[in-house]
Design an enzyme around this catalytic site. Structure first.
Site, PDB file in Angstrom:
ATOM      1  N   GLY A   1       0.940  -1.322   0.131  1.00 35.26           N
ATOM      2  CA  GLY A   1       0.006  -0.182  -0.020  1.00 35.26           C
ATOM      3  C   GLY A   1       0.661   1.340  -0.033  1.00 35.26           C
ATOM      4  O   GLY A   1       2.063   1.082   0.040  1.00 35.26           O
TER       5      GLY A   1
ATOM      6  N   PRO B   1       2.695   4.862   1.161  1.00 35.67           N
ATOM      7  CA  PRO B   1       3.223   5.183   2.415  1.00 35.67           C
ATOM      8  C   PRO B   1       2.297   5.985   3.259  1.00 35.67           C
ATOM      9  O   PRO B   1       1.573   6.546   3.070  1.00 35.67           O
ATOM     10  CB  PRO B   1       4.386   6.198   1.999  1.00 35.67           C
ATOM     11  CG  PRO B   1       4.375   5.979   0.502  1.00 35.67           C
ATOM     12  CD  PRO B   1       3.240   5.424   0.022  1.00 35.67           C
ATOM     13  N   GLY B   2       2.751   5.694   4.475  1.00 29.76           N
ATOM     14  CA  GLY B   2       2.018   6.686   5.663  1.00 29.76           C
ATOM     15  C   GLY B   2       0.426   5.963   5.734  1.00 29.76           C
ATOM     16  O   GLY B   2      -0.642   6.647   6.318  1.00 29.76           O
ATOM     17  N   THR B   3      -0.052   4.813   5.545  1.00 32.76           N
ATOM     18  CA  THR B   3      -1.350   4.458   5.613  1.00 32.76           C
ATOM     19  C   THR B   3      -1.499   3.725   6.898  1.00 32.76           C
ATOM     20  O   THR B   3      -2.446   2.841   7.182  1.00 32.76           O
ATOM     21  CB  THR B   3      -1.851   3.631   4.430  1.00 32.76           C
ATOM     22  OG1 THR B   3      -0.770   2.719   3.922  1.00 32.76           O
ATOM     23  CG2 THR B   3      -2.329   4.645   3.147  1.00 32.76           C
ATOM     24  N   GLY B   4      -0.197   3.279   7.643  1.00 35.41           N
ATOM     25  CA  GLY B   4      -0.509   2.658   8.786  1.00 35.41           C
ATOM     26  C   GLY B   4       0.288   1.248   8.937  1.00 35.41           C
ATOM     27  O   GLY B   4      -0.058   0.411   9.668  1.00 35.41           O
ATOM     28  N   LYS B   5       1.109   0.833   7.811  1.00 34.56           N
ATOM     29  CA  LYS B   5       1.758  -0.388   7.902  1.00 34.56           C
ATOM     30  C   LYS B   5       2.634  -0.639   8.945  1.00 34.56           C
ATOM     31  O   LYS B   5       2.573  -1.467   9.803  1.00 34.56           O
ATOM     32  CB  LYS B   5       2.754  -0.415   6.351  1.00 34.56           C
ATOM     33  CG  LYS B   5       1.843  -0.362   5.287  1.00 34.56           C
ATOM     34  CD  LYS B   5       2.398  -0.818   4.015  1.00 34.56           C
ATOM     35  CE  LYS B   5       3.307   0.243   3.639  1.00 34.56           C
ATOM     36  NZ  LYS B   5       2.931   1.708   3.295  1.00 34.56           N
ATOM     37  N   SER B   6       3.521   0.498   9.254  1.00 40.34           N
ATOM     38  CA  SER B   6       4.366   0.068  10.289  1.00 40.34           C
ATOM     39  C   SER B   6       3.647   0.386  11.983  1.00 40.34           C
ATOM     40  O   SER B   6       3.911  -0.484  12.590  1.00 40.34           O
ATOM     41  CB  SER B   6       5.561   0.883  10.377  1.00 40.34           C
ATOM     42  OG  SER B   6       5.394   2.082  11.045  1.00 40.34           O
TER      43      SER B   6
ATOM     44  N   SER C   1      -5.893  13.882 -19.545  1.00 43.40           N
ATOM     45  CA  SER C   1      -6.880  14.857 -18.839  1.00 43.40           C
ATOM     46  C   SER C   1      -6.635  16.061 -19.857  1.00 43.40           C
ATOM     47  O   SER C   1      -7.468  17.076 -19.668  1.00 43.40           O
ATOM     48  CB  SER C   1      -6.615  15.429 -17.228  1.00 43.40           C
ATOM     49  OG  SER C   1      -5.415  15.904 -17.335  1.00 43.40           O
TER      50      SER C   1
ATOM     51  N   LYS D   1      -6.709  21.370  -9.589  1.00 44.28           N
ATOM     52  CA  LYS D   1      -6.875  22.004 -10.991  1.00 44.28           C
ATOM     53  C   LYS D   1      -7.547  23.261 -10.913  1.00 44.28           C
ATOM     54  O   LYS D   1      -7.041  24.306 -11.416  1.00 44.28           O
ATOM     55  CB  LYS D   1      -7.230  21.032 -11.893  1.00 44.28           C
ATOM     56  CG  LYS D   1      -6.164  19.932 -12.338  1.00 44.28           C
ATOM     57  CD  LYS D   1      -6.755  18.903 -13.451  1.00 44.28           C
ATOM     58  CE  LYS D   1      -5.887  17.656 -13.800  1.00 44.28           C
ATOM     59  NZ  LYS D   1      -6.786  16.699 -14.724  1.00 44.28           N
TER      60      LYS D   1
END
Ligand code: ADP
Length: 638
Positions: A67, A69-74, A520, A563
């Site tokens: 996933g 970074p910073g989503t709670g893995k560690s 886009s 944007k």
């Protein structure tokens, strides 16, 4: 288990209003929120990963987490170590091996015993040394006395005393070697160990034996004393966490696999030419649960055998980036802010309005209707910056104003670059924002994840040299080509003039930027080309973003909020977005007054809004409508 935990400690209104960002929580500040004790209960969202961790802790299984970074893995890995039984913890001692000094012996004892054993050995060595020195001084005194009084030879006495001293020193030499080296000490550990070996070099991961510059002559440090444990040994009976697992060199991944398989791993010197490389201990236990993490490509580059080991003996989970925005979730986000404040320990508590502003930001950052972002580390960063600003002002509380200031300061590198870039471009007046210009359209793109940028597109039509080509130039060539492919079908059908006799040049102006998405820009490119072909001016106070189907439908794109904000910052009055993206718009209040957002669903609407002059435009628009409506439907697209 953890998944049923509700925010406690504060009154909750039933059936809260949708506009209530606190999800019905009635609080004045985050001080009123109770924080759960267990780390696993502090995790926000990631229900699936959390369930897996709880299950894996019970069964002692390895886990692979993929996933952003910073989503709670560690955080989850650490939470798992709290769930593992503490009773099984062990201390590991390394002893001198009298038979072979290069093969130290290893002994495992229950946690806490290791310290006692070492202490007992020290005590014994101290006593022995004391006895020996006493004996030595007595002999020296006798020798000196004998030499002085009986023989009358002071020099002989001193020499004899010196010899005695050296003999004793030589005898004492080995006594330190009797004290074992406490390699792994869990005496004070409150929970099962958690070791983060992300980016660890071989020695830190697998253990090492220090080099000894004095390898002989009584000066050397005994080999068992030079042995150092690696993360795999310190994580014994606990959790070994390795993020970015694919960056671990192959040799280390192989050794890691052996350690997992055997449950033990000998320590040897890692640098080949050091004296440590001659030493190899008996196997040291490595009975850990491994949590490997990474992003999606991490999986591809990971040693396949290691991955299959984890897969075969454990679980794989995917971490979510966003979560559905419900009152219950909002309450958890309130608790998240309270958690971050508590974790930092020095930040003033957040006022209810400050919390609301952060939750609003979580909504915006999700970039998805009805969702909140789960990139909590970044959100936590904003909480800390806001709190630091408040602390800097000696404020009692972190207020909404502090959060707003923090938003400015905790901009990502990409955002800072984009802002800087806009500033610089203003100097060169590249940012036309008045009147009508033929063949020039303000496009919009996203840099990185969260920064919008205005990107003008120019088109020019020239007589062909070589049979009607579409030529894209500028640094964003690839991106231009992609857009061109999308729009060329429409342009071919649309054009009266014999397009095979013309070259169409498309240029994305002056960007030093990377990572902008191409698709886009389709409506931008189409508008620029049609403007150039028909020689009709395009409104320069207008910006646009949108993808295009071959039938002329305007399709949704990513990052509309960023944007729109970029268009407003650059000084545009109006911005066109795909109608399908209308629900994703979460611009900040300050921009709402600056810019009008116009949702569209067909390219004819885009031209209607963008082009100059009523009569020419009307005929163009109706032509486009008829062409894209019917002709293309018949499948005549080449
Ligand atoms: P990762 O390992 O996925 O990169 P971390 O676990 O290191 O992310 O997260 C960093 C910090 O962000 C954590 O210490 C915690 O404060 C916060 N955090 C991240 N994810 C969550 C989450 N799902 N719930 C609560 N806090 C989180």
């Amino acid at each position: 288990l953890g998944s049923t935990v509700e925010v406690e400690g504060a009154e909750i209104e039933e059936d809260p209003d949708e506009d209530d960002l606190l999800g019905g929580l009635k609080i004045d500040t985050t001080a009123e929120i109770e924080i759960p004790d267990r780390l696993v209960d502090q995790v926000i969202g990631q229900e699936h990963a959390r369930d897996v961790i709880i299950k894996a802790a019970k069964q002692r299984r390895h886990v692979m987490m993929i996933g952003s970074p910073g989503t709670g893995k560690s955080m989850l890995a650490k939470a798992m170590s709290e769930l593992l039984p503490k009773e099984e913890l062990q201390d590991v001692l390394v002893y001198h091996n009298p038979d072979d000094g290069n093969k130290p012996k290893v002994r495992t004892v229950p946690a806490g015993k290791g310290d006692q054993i070492v202490e007992a050995h020290r005590e014994e060595a101290r006593k022995r040394n004391q006895m020996r020195s006493l004996l030595m001084w007595i002999i020296i005194a006798v020798v000196l006395g004998y030499a002085l009084i009986i023989v009358g030879q002071i020099l002989v006495g001193i020499i004899a005393a010196g010899v005695v001293y050296l003999v004793f020193r030589y005898l004492n030499r080995g006594s330190d070697a009797m004290i074992p080296n406490l390699l792994v000490n869990n005496g004070d550990t409150k929970t099962a160990p958690f070791r983060d070996a992300t980016g660890a070099h071989a020695g830190a991961l697998l253990g090492d034996v220090r080099h000894d510059p004095f390898q002989s002559g009584g000066m050397e440090t005994p080999s068992h004393d030079r042995v150092e444990a690696g993360a795999i040994h310190k994580a014994n009976k606990g959790v070994l966490f390795i993020d970015e697992i694919n960056t671990l060199d192959i040799r280390s991944q192989q050794h890691l696999m052996t350690a997992i398989q055997e449950g033990e791993f000998s320590i040897t010197g890692q640098s080949e030419r050091s004296s440590g490389a001659m030493v190899q201990t008996e196997p040291v236990p490595t009975d850990f649960v491994m949590i490997a993490a990474g992003n999606l490509d991490a999986m591809e580059n990971m040693h396949p055998a290691l991955r299959s080991r984890i897969k075969g003996y454990g679980y794989e989970v995917y971490m979510e980036d966003t979560i559905e925005d419900t009152p219950e979730m909002r309450r958890k986000y309130v608790r998240f802010i309270a958690q971050e404040v508590a974790k930092d320990g020095r930040l003033p508590e957040f006022s209810a309005e400050a919390v609301e502003e952060i939750i609003l930001e979580a909504k915006r950052r999700s970039g998805r209707k009805g969702h909140l972002t789960l990139k909590m580390r970044n959100l936590g960063g904003m909480v800390r910056v806001a709190g630091d600003i408040a602390r800097g002002e000696d404020a009692e509380m972190t207020t909404r104003d502090h959060v707003l200031q923090a938003k400015g300061r905790s901009r990502s590198i990409e955002q800072q670059l984009a802002d800087d870039y806009i500033e610089r471009r203003k100097d060169y007046e590249l940012q036309v924002s008045d009147g009508y210009v033929v063949g020039r359209v303000n496009g919009l793109a996203v840099m990185g994840e969260d920064s919008g940028i205005m990107l003008p597109v120019m088109a020019e039509v020239t007589p062909t040299q070589s049979g009607g080509q579409v030529i894209a130039t500028g640094q964003l060539k690839e991106m231009a080509e992609e857009s061109v492919q999308n729009v060329s079908a429409i342009i071919k059908k649309f054009s009266d003039e014999n397009i095979s006799e013309k070259d169409i040049h498309i240029q994305f102006i002056q960007t030093g930027q990377q990572g902008v998405d191409g698709d886009s820009a389709s409506i931008t490119v189409a508008t620029a080309v049609i403007s150039a072909l028909e020689n009709v001016g395009v409104d320069q106070s207008l910006a646009m973003t949108g993808s295009l189907s071959v039938r002329g439908d305007v399709l949704p794109v990513g990052g509309v909020t960023h944007k729109i904000e970029a268009a407003a910052k650059a000084g545009c009055d109006r911005v066109i977005i795909p109608a399908a993206n209308e629900q994703d718009v979460m611009i900040e209040d300050e921009y709402e007054e600056m810019i009008e957002v116009i949702p569209v669903s067909h390219i004819s609407e885009v031209l209607d809004i963008a082009l100059e002059g009523e009569t020419e435009k009307d005929s163009l628009v109706s032509r486009l409508k008829s062409i894209t409506g019917s002709t293309l439907k018949d499948g005549n697209v080449s």
